[in-house]
Design a protein around this motif. Structure first.
Motif, PDB file in Angstrom:
ATOM      1  N   ASN A  99     -15.712  -4.942 -47.935  1.00  0.00           N
ATOM      2  CA  ASN A  99     -17.265  -4.215 -47.603  1.00  0.00           C
ATOM      3  C   ASN A  99     -18.268  -5.665 -47.555  1.00  0.00           C
ATOM      4  OD1 ASN A  99     -19.449  -3.051 -47.556  1.00  0.00           O
ATOM      5  ND2 ASN A  99     -19.397  -1.810 -49.394  1.00  0.00           N
ATOM      6  N   GLY A 122     -23.098   0.677 -47.974  1.00  0.00           N
ATOM      7  CA  GLY A 122     -22.913  -0.568 -48.467  1.00  0.00           C
ATOM      8  C   GLY A 122     -24.082  -1.180 -47.675  1.00  0.00           C
ATOM      9  N   GLU A 179     -25.502  -1.388 -52.637  1.00  0.00           N
ATOM     10  CA  GLU A 179     -25.417  -0.208 -52.110  1.00  0.00           C
ATOM     11  C   GLU A 179     -26.235   1.011 -52.363  1.00  0.00           C
ATOM     12  OE1 GLU A 179     -21.298   0.760 -53.161  1.00  0.00           O
ATOM     13  OE2 GLU A 179     -21.874   1.711 -55.013  1.00  0.00           O
TER      14      GLU A 179
END
Length: 580
Positions: free
Chosen positions: A283, A350, A391
């Motif tokens: 991520n 994210g 996030e």
């Protein structure tokens, strides 16, 4: 264990030794290669799977916890299997059951024992039964283990296995450049039989980082992969793999050794279990994420992490500019690789993948809008000691409750538009269970756990869910039925093959549109999405439809015989204009 006499003749031995020599230059790579082959000695190599058998337009994936649906008296994995068979057997081909092992925190991502199924969920027989009907994806939580694991207990006591399995930091180590997704302190003081040590914790002090500089740590995870293969797992999600290898004085993310470990696992699965897919969970900003395709020798699939924040931003603002710009810069996946497209997950939306794509002002507007709709925000620590948004914790259904101007009556249409965009893009679509079910924010869950991520980890009562899905007046029925219908439409359309050609269309600002063409070039689909809460005009002549073909919108079934017509496209309406 005595090694078979044909080890020297194994064609996989040489590439394994090359991987291992790079990772462990002070060890004997040939001996380590033999250890690896011994772990998989029960698997008979069958040769690589043809590329056309890896995936097709019929593939889509469900992301779920083993207990996202519960029924008193039944094992949650049995209930999940029942739900899949009753509601999704004609639409979903693959299932990602999030960590199903015993755990101590982070809803499964602090694993106590990789070799067991959490008895609160069921046992290995239920896992194998799901794998018998669906392509099953499982997590290899490879970066860290629970502080309650046997390995960490052994580390504190100074005995193996475990005494040499964990990453320690020394007083003189330069850790100033370490990249982390959390704002907590990196090191955890731990009393051991050898005195006070400081162990590395990239995520939390209950998740202790392993030291892959010890080859026996790698061997442990290869045995775990073997076990999962034996129970039918055919897709491995390498969780947080970017942080796997650490070297003080570096960023400790995406190091060359980390990529080499992924390549080694790919070599093993390609040889011993062809057809097994690897997907890396990284991520991070887009250009970093793309490196995990390697030279077609690392991940088969990478997450399209930038899609979620950019798409939510587009639907909240009615502006396609950033989404369109990103899509035009995205390279087609290499041959034998593809993207996993998702808009929601157990982790939230994210924001790191939006860095460099959305300005700070646009990100702030997105954050504040989601907060107004009941969402939460999680942060990460930066190298200079500051904090940034990591996030957005929110149910995607509620994140799209309105626009930057406030709530409005278009929540369902806006949400369906988000999922339809995802379905049309190059790659495989992945639906989080709470998106399919239009689950709202679970504020009670946050209050109970004091964790932001609980807002999107609701547990449905099975009988309650059945009732809501059968109630034609419920928003859950409306969303689920329409998404299921569109997924089934998609399965029948060759231009939605994960590797079919894709081009961004340059329509006016309210639209996000792209063109897909089947691999045999016989069928096209023009995917057009109104991102606004107003009716928009669409000139069919702007699409350059081939005059000799007959065209219709697959979603509505409307024929488009006049290719010079001007359509009125309703708020958040989606069109799949195709010639077959």
């Amino acid at each position: 264990m005595a090694l078979p006499t044909d080890f020297d003749e194994s064609p996989v031995r040489a590439p394994l030794a090359q991987h291992l020599a790079f990772l462990y230059p002070d060890s004997d790579p040939e001996q380590l290669a033999d250890e690896v082959i011994a772990i998989f000695d029960q698997f008979q190599p069958q040769g690589p799977l043809p590329l056309h058998q890896l995936w097709s337009q019929e593939d889509s994936l469900l992301i779920t916890y083993g207990d996202s649906i519960v029924d008193n008296g039944s094992a949650p994995l049995d209930t999940l299997h029942q739900f899949l068979n009753e509601y999704l057997k004609d639409s979903i081909s693959s299932v990602h059951v999030l960590p199903f092992c015993p755990f101590s925190s982070d809803d499964g991502f602090a694993v106590i024992d990789y070799t067991k199924v959490n008895p609160k969920l069921g046992d290995w027989s239920e896992i194998s039964e799901i794998a018998g009907n669906y392509r099953l994806m499982a997590d290899i939580v490879i970066n860290h283990v629970s502080s309650e694991s046997e390995w960490f207990k052994n580390y504190r006591e100074g005995v193996e296995p475990g005494a040499t399995y964990f990453m320690e930091a020394n007083a003189g180590d330069d850790l100033s450049a370490v990249v982390r997704p959390r704002a907590s302190s990196l090191l955890r003081p731990t009393e051991t039989s050898r005195g006070l040590k400081h162990v590395w914790c990239t995520f939390s002090h209950d998740q202790i980082d392993l030291d892959f500089r010890n080859p026996q740590v790698l061997m442990e995870f290869l045995r775990i992969i073997r076990l999962y293969l034996q129970h039918g797992v055919s897709i491995f999600r390498l969780d947080a793999v970017g942080f796997l290898w650490k070297e003080p004085g570096t960023s400790c993310i995406h190091l060359p050794q980390t990529h080499e470990v992924v390549r080694l696992i790919r070599t093993i699965t390609d040889y011993f279990a062809p057809g097994t897919l690897l997907i890396t969970e990284t991520n991070v900003p887009n250009h970093e994420n793309l490196t995990y395709f390697g030279n077609r020798n690392e991940a088969h699939v990478i997450y399209n992490f930038s899609l979620a924040p950019l798409l939510v931003h587009a639907l909240l603002t009615g502006k396609s500019e950033y989404l369109k710009r990103w899509m035009m810069t995205m390279p087609p996946a290499p041959v034998g690789c593809t993207y996993l497209n998702f808009t929601a997950s157990h982790d939230g939306i994210g924001m790191r993948p939006a860095e460099g794509l959305l300005s700070d002002e646009e990100q702030l507007q997105l954050v504040e809008t989601v907060r107004r709709f009941g969402g939460r925000v999680s942060t990460r620590r930066t190298a200079d000691g500051g904090e940034r948004v990591y996030e957005l914790n929110v149910s995607l259904f509620d994140a799209l409750r309105g626009t930057v101007d406030g709530e409005d009556p278009w929540q369902v249409e806006r949400f369906l538009c988000s999922q339809t965009v995802m379905m049309g893009l190059e790659g495989i679509p992945a639906f989080y269970i709470h998106s399919l079910l239009a689950t709202p924010n679970d504020q009670d869950g946050v209050a109970a756990t004091n964790h932001n991520r609980s807002i999107n980890r609701h547990k449905w009562d099975w009988s309650d869910l059945q009732q809501r899905l059968s109630d034609k007046g419920s928003v859950h029925h409306r969303v689920f039925e329409e998404l299921s219908r569109r997924i089934q439409l998609r399965r029948r359309m060759a231009p939605f093959h994960p590797n079919a050609t894709q081009f961004t269309l340059q329509l006016s600002e309210p639209y996000f549109a792209f063109w897909r063409q089947s691999t045999d070039r016989s069928q096209s689909v023009f995917c057009v999405h109104n991102l606004t809460d107003a009716v928009q005009e669409l000139k069919l002549s702007d699409l350059n439809l081939i005059l000799m073909d007959s065209w219709y919108d697959a979603i509505s079934g409307t024929r488009l015989d006049d290719q010079n017509a001007v359509l009125n496209v309703a708020p958040y309406q989606c069109l799949w204009i195709t010639n077959r």
